[in-house]
Design a protein around this motif. Structure first.
Motif, PDB file in Angstrom:
ATOM      1  N   ALA A  54       0.841  -1.154  -0.106  1.00  0.00           N
ATOM      2  CA  ALA A  54      -0.089  -0.050  -0.143  1.00  0.00           C
ATOM      3  C   ALA A  54       0.909   1.170   0.066  1.00  0.00           C
ATOM      4  N   ALA A  56       0.444   5.589  -0.391  1.00  0.00           N
ATOM      5  CA  ALA A  56      -0.273   6.658  -0.388  1.00  0.00           C
ATOM      6  C   ALA A  56       0.725   7.929  -0.653  1.00  0.00           C
ATOM      7  N   GLU A  57      -0.108   8.957  -1.507  1.00  0.00           N
ATOM      8  CA  GLU A  57       0.350  10.003  -1.794  1.00  0.00           C
ATOM      9  C   GLU A  57      -0.885  11.075  -1.993  1.00  0.00           C
ATOM     10  N   ASP A  59      -4.003  12.466  -1.916  1.00  0.00           N
ATOM     11  CA  ASP A  59      -5.513  11.921  -1.711  1.00  0.00           C
ATOM     12  C   ASP A  59      -5.485  10.388  -2.442  1.00  0.00           C
ATOM     13  N   LEU A  60      -4.460   9.980  -3.067  1.00  0.00           N
ATOM     14  CA  LEU A  60      -4.521   8.744  -3.583  1.00  0.00           C
ATOM     15  C   LEU A  60      -3.698   7.603  -2.945  1.00  0.00           C
ATOM     16  N   VAL A  61      -4.257   6.408  -2.840  1.00  0.00           N
ATOM     17  CA  VAL A  61      -3.788   5.323  -2.421  1.00  0.00           C
ATOM     18  C   VAL A  61      -3.969   4.111  -3.345  1.00  0.00           C
ATOM     19  N   LEU A  63      -2.823   0.096  -4.099  1.00  0.00           N
ATOM     20  CA  LEU A  63      -2.933  -1.101  -3.229  1.00  0.00           C
ATOM     21  C   LEU A  63      -2.674  -2.499  -4.366  1.00  0.00           C
ATOM     22  N   MET A  92      -6.174   1.300  -7.382  1.00  0.00           N
ATOM     23  CA  MET A  92      -6.097   2.765  -7.263  1.00  0.00           C
ATOM     24  C   MET A  92      -7.287   3.660  -6.746  1.00  0.00           C
ATOM     25  N   ARG A  94      -9.030   7.157  -5.033  1.00  0.00           N
ATOM     26  CA  ARG A  94      -8.705   8.478  -4.517  1.00  0.00           C
ATOM     27  C   ARG A  94      -9.819   8.817  -3.436  1.00  0.00           C
ATOM     28  N   PHE A  95      -9.336   9.677  -2.535  1.00  0.00           N
ATOM     29  CA  PHE A  95     -10.386   9.888  -1.302  1.00  0.00           C
ATOM     30  C   PHE A  95     -10.574  11.324  -1.216  1.00  0.00           C
ATOM     31  N   GLU A 100     -14.120   7.441  -0.341  1.00  0.00           N
ATOM     32  CA  GLU A 100     -13.703   6.921  -1.737  1.00  0.00           C
ATOM     33  C   GLU A 100     -14.415   7.787  -2.849  1.00  0.00           C
ATOM     34  N   HIS A 103     -12.220   4.992  -8.316  1.00  0.00           N
ATOM     35  CA  HIS A 103     -11.529   3.753  -8.027  1.00  0.00           C
ATOM     36  C   HIS A 103     -10.904   3.401  -9.535  1.00  0.00           C
TER      37      HIS A 103
END
Length: 122
Positions: A54, A56-57, A59-61, A63, A92, A94-95, A100, A103
């Motif tokens: 995992a 994160a950068e 607002d993106l994660v 996985l 991928m 974005r939050f 979420e 996606h």
């Protein structure tokens, strides 16, 4: 994702949620995503997802996950085989405001189909 728990999913997903990996012919919004989660739940029992990586950068994660399940329902025209399988996926997400919002996903669909049909994998 908690299948058959639409209220929980609605809390986790932003109202403007967009699934960029929607099923062919689907518009990719919230309702289509809820239907897709139920479809996977109908096809595969005993689902377990293991997060391998995992990152994160902002607002993106990103996985890298491994999905293990049993094929107990129809999937893409393939009758239930009862076979257990494992497939790796990349997601991928974005939050926005803690939910979420977008996606994207990539999975080895060809290997999954071969496994469900009982064909040797390369």
């Amino acid at each position: 994702m908690p299948a058959r728990q639409d209220a929980v999913l609605r809390e986790l997903l932003a109202p403007e949620f967009r699934n960029h990996d929607a099923l062919h012919g689907c518009e990719g919004g919230l309702q289509a995503f809820l239907a897709e989660v139920r479809w996977f739940d109908d096809a595969f029992s005993d689902q377990q997802v293991r997060v391998l990586h995992a990152v994160a950068e902002g607002d993106l994660v990103a996985l890298h996950v491994e999905l293990t399940a049993r094929h107990t329902g129809f999937f893409c025209g393939i009758a239930p085989s009862g076979r257990r399988f494992t497939v790796r996926e990349m997601h991928m997400v974005r939050f926005a405001a803690g939910r979420e919002a977008e996606h994207w996903a990539v999975r080895d669909e060809a290997a999954l189909h071969r496994t469900l049909r009982g064909l040797a994998t390369a």
